[in-house]
Design a protein around this motif. Structure first.
Motif, mmCIF file in Angstrom:
data_model
loop_
_atom_site.group_PDB
_atom_site.id
_atom_site.type_symbol
_atom_site.label_atom_id
_atom_site.label_comp_id
_atom_site.label_asym_id
_atom_site.label_seq_id
_atom_site.Cartn_x
_atom_site.Cartn_y
_atom_site.Cartn_z
ATOM 1 N N PHE A 10 -12.924 4.384 -1.932
ATOM 2 C CA PHE A 10 -11.539 4.396 -1.467
ATOM 3 C C PHE A 10 -10.967 2.979 -1.411
ATOM 4 O O PHE A 10 -9.869 2.724 -1.909
ATOM 5 C CB PHE A 10 -11.435 5.067 -0.096
ATOM 6 N N HIS A 11 -11.700 2.049 -0.818
ATOM 7 C CA HIS A 11 -11.218 0.666 -0.739
ATOM 8 C C HIS A 11 -11.034 0.063 -2.131
ATOM 9 O O HIS A 11 -10.066 -0.651 -2.381
ATOM 10 C CB HIS A 11 -12.162 -0.203 0.104
ATOM 11 N N LYS A 12 -11.949 0.348 -3.026
ATOM 12 C CA LYS A 12 -11.818 -0.176 -4.392
ATOM 13 C C LYS A 12 -10.548 0.349 -5.040
ATOM 14 O O LYS A 12 -9.793 -0.404 -5.657
ATOM 15 C CB LYS A 12 -13.045 0.205 -5.221
ATOM 16 N N LYS A 13 -10.287 1.628 -4.875
ATOM 17 C CA LYS A 13 -9.079 2.236 -5.447
ATOM 18 C C LYS A 13 -7.818 1.615 -4.841
ATOM 19 O O LYS A 13 -6.858 1.305 -5.537
ATOM 20 C CB LYS A 13 -9.112 3.750 -5.235
ATOM 21 N N VAL A 14 -7.819 1.421 -3.521
ATOM 22 C CA VAL A 14 -6.668 0.824 -2.838
ATOM 23 C C VAL A 14 -6.442 -0.608 -3.301
ATOM 24 O O VAL A 14 -5.326 -0.988 -3.671
ATOM 25 C CB VAL A 14 -6.842 0.879 -1.296
ATOM 26 N N PHE A 15 -7.497 -1.419 -3.307
ATOM 27 C CA PHE A 15 -7.333 -2.829 -3.691
ATOM 28 C C PHE A 15 -6.953 -2.977 -5.160
ATOM 29 O O PHE A 15 -6.130 -3.814 -5.510
ATOM 30 C CB PHE A 15 -8.593 -3.631 -3.370
ATOM 31 N N GLN A 16 -7.529 -2.156 -6.046
ATOM 32 C CA GLN A 16 -7.128 -2.208 -7.453
ATOM 33 C C GLN A 16 -5.657 -1.825 -7.609
ATOM 34 O O GLN A 16 -4.927 -2.467 -8.365
ATOM 35 C CB GLN A 16 -8.002 -1.273 -8.297
ATOM 36 N N SER A 17 -5.238 -0.808 -6.886
ATOM 37 C CA SER A 17 -3.832 -0.392 -6.935
ATOM 38 C C SER A 17 -2.922 -1.486 -6.392
ATOM 39 O O SER A 17 -1.839 -1.732 -6.930
ATOM 40 C CB SER A 17 -3.623 0.905 -6.139
ATOM 41 N N LEU A 18 -3.369 -2.149 -5.337
ATOM 42 C CA LEU A 18 -2.600 -3.247 -4.752
ATOM 43 C C LEU A 18 -2.439 -4.383 -5.762
ATOM 44 O O LEU A 18 -1.342 -4.899 -5.963
ATOM 45 C CB LEU A 18 -3.292 -3.753 -3.487
ATOM 46 N N PHE A 19 -3.523 -4.761 -6.411
ATOM 47 C CA PHE A 19 -3.450 -5.839 -7.403
ATOM 48 C C PHE A 19 -2.571 -5.435 -8.587
ATOM 49 O O PHE A 19 -1.824 -6.246 -9.117
ATOM 50 C CB PHE A 19 -4.845 -6.240 -7.873
ATOM 51 N N ASN A 20 -2.636 -4.171 -8.997
ATOM 52 C CA ASN A 20 -1.792 -3.689 -10.088
ATOM 53 C C ASN A 20 -0.314 -3.667 -9.692
ATOM 54 O O ASN A 20 0.557 -3.920 -10.529
ATOM 55 C CB ASN A 20 -2.225 -2.303 -10.551
ATOM 56 N N ALA A 21 -0.031 -3.351 -8.433
ATOM 57 C CA ALA A 21 1.352 -3.328 -7.942
ATOM 58 C C ALA A 21 1.912 -4.741 -7.832
ATOM 59 O O ALA A 21 3.106 -4.954 -7.918
ATOM 60 C CB ALA A 21 1.435 -2.623 -6.581
ATOM 61 N N GLY A 22 1.026 -5.701 -7.642
ATOM 62 C CA GLY A 22 1.430 -7.099 -7.549
ATOM 63 C C GLY A 22 1.594 -7.566 -6.122
ATOM 64 O O GLY A 22 2.073 -6.825 -5.256
ATOM 65 N N LEU A 23 1.181 -8.787 -5.894
ATOM 66 C CA LEU A 23 1.320 -9.417 -4.582
ATOM 67 C C LEU A 23 2.157 -10.673 -4.718
ATOM 68 O O LEU A 23 2.025 -11.413 -5.692
ATOM 69 C CB LEU A 23 -0.054 -9.804 -4.027
ATOM 70 N N LYS A 24 2.991 -10.897 -3.728
ATOM 71 C CA LYS A 24 3.725 -12.156 -3.659
ATOM 72 C C LYS A 24 2.790 -13.217 -3.090
ATOM 73 O O LYS A 24 1.714 -12.904 -2.588
ATOM 74 C CB LYS A 24 4.966 -11.992 -2.782
ATOM 75 N N ASP A 25 3.196 -14.469 -3.155
ATOM 76 C CA ASP A 25 2.382 -15.542 -2.590
ATOM 77 C C ASP A 25 2.210 -15.335 -1.088
ATOM 78 O O ASP A 25 3.119 -14.833 -0.415
ATOM 79 C CB ASP A 25 3.040 -16.894 -2.845
ATOM 80 N N PRO A 26 1.055 -15.732 -0.544
ATOM 81 C CA PRO A 26 0.833 -15.565 0.897
ATOM 82 C C PRO A 26 1.758 -16.467 1.708
ATOM 83 O O PRO A 26 2.099 -17.577 1.289
ATOM 84 C CB PRO A 26 -0.635 -15.961 1.079
ATOM 85 N N VAL A 27 2.169 -15.970 2.863
ATOM 86 C CA VAL A 27 2.970 -16.752 3.804
ATOM 87 C C VAL A 27 2.272 -16.680 5.150
ATOM 88 O O VAL A 27 1.557 -15.708 5.448
ATOM 89 C CB VAL A 27 4.425 -16.229 3.913
ATOM 90 N N PRO A 28 2.449 -17.706 6.000
ATOM 91 C CA PRO A 28 1.832 -17.646 7.327
ATOM 92 C C PRO A 28 2.328 -16.425 8.107
ATOM 93 O O PRO A 28 3.504 -16.067 8.036
ATOM 94 C CB PRO A 28 2.287 -18.944 7.993
ATOM 95 N N LEU A 29 1.411 -15.794 8.788
ATOM 96 C CA LEU A 29 1.736 -14.625 9.608
ATOM 97 C C LEU A 29 2.519 -15.085 10.841
ATOM 98 O O LEU A 29 2.162 -16.069 11.466
ATOM 99 C CB LEU A 29 0.441 -13.927 10.024
ATOM 100 N N GLU A 30 3.568 -14.372 11.147
ATOM 101 C CA GLU A 30 4.371 -14.705 12.325
ATOM 102 C C GLU A 30 3.539 -14.523 13.588
ATOM 103 O O GLU A 30 2.851 -13.494 13.734
ATOM 104 C CB GLU A 30 5.589 -13.777 12.405
ATOM 105 N N PRO A 31 3.553 -15.489 14.505
ATOM 106 C CA PRO A 31 2.807 -15.324 15.767
ATOM 107 C C PRO A 31 3.273 -14.081 16.529
ATOM 108 O O PRO A 31 4.464 -13.771 16.554
ATOM 109 C CB PRO A 31 3.146 -16.594 16.558
ATOM 110 N N GLY A 32 2.313 -13.365 17.078
ATOM 111 C CA GLY A 32 2.654 -12.180 17.856
ATOM 112 C C GLY A 32 2.876 -10.933 17.010
ATOM 113 O O GLY A 32 3.234 -9.892 17.519
ATOM 114 N N THR A 33 2.660 -11.019 15.693
ATOM 115 C CA THR A 33 2.822 -9.868 14.817
ATOM 116 C C THR A 33 1.605 -8.971 14.950
ATOM 117 O O THR A 33 0.481 -9.420 14.872
ATOM 118 C CB THR A 33 2.965 -10.313 13.340
ATOM 119 N N ASP A 34 1.839 -7.690 15.155
ATOM 120 C CA ASP A 34 0.722 -6.719 15.231
ATOM 121 C C ASP A 34 0.858 -5.676 14.169
ATOM 122 O O ASP A 34 1.828 -5.193 13.813
ATOM 123 C CB ASP A 34 0.682 -6.043 16.600
#
Length: 105
Positions: free
Chosen positions: A81-105
């Motif tokens: 399941f995780h492999k399928k999710v991560f492969q799908s995520l990479f195929n959908a494309g990711l934007k560049d990482p940004v710092p997580l906002e403090p207090g975000t849950d």
């Protein structure tokens, strides 16, 4: 808060990866829709940036086993399941990482 990639809360997530487009993963049991940004810890960030799927899966597998007693079949399904999710995520494309906002849950 836990890393959406490995499932660990130590180190805590400090990065966020937004998807370029949402995606759906269908299993025998359910349909999962993914659209929200992904929280990411400092350890997983370089693995995600480099698309090192096997290393992300290894960390995720260790994260799932913390405090859980899964039999062999359940572990196999979780990895699939995780492999399928991560492969799908990479195929959908990711934007560049940004710092997580403090207090975000």
């Amino acid at each position: 808060m836990r890393c959406d990639f490995c499932g660990h809360d130590n180190p805590p997530p400090v990065w966020s990866f937004a998807q370029k487009k949402g995606f759906t993963v269908v299993t025998e049991l359910d349909t999962h829709r993914f659209e929200a940004p992904w929280a990411c810890c400092e350890i997983c960030k370089p693995l995600v940036v480099k698309r090192q799927l096997h290393l992300i899966l290894a960390r995720a597998q260790r994260g799932m086993l913390d405090g859980e007693m899964l039999n062999r079949q359940e572990r196999r399904f979780q990895r699939w399941f995780h492999k399928k999710v991560f492969q799908s995520l990479f195929n959908a494309g990711l934007k560049d990482p940004v710092p997580l906002e403090p207090g975000t849950d």
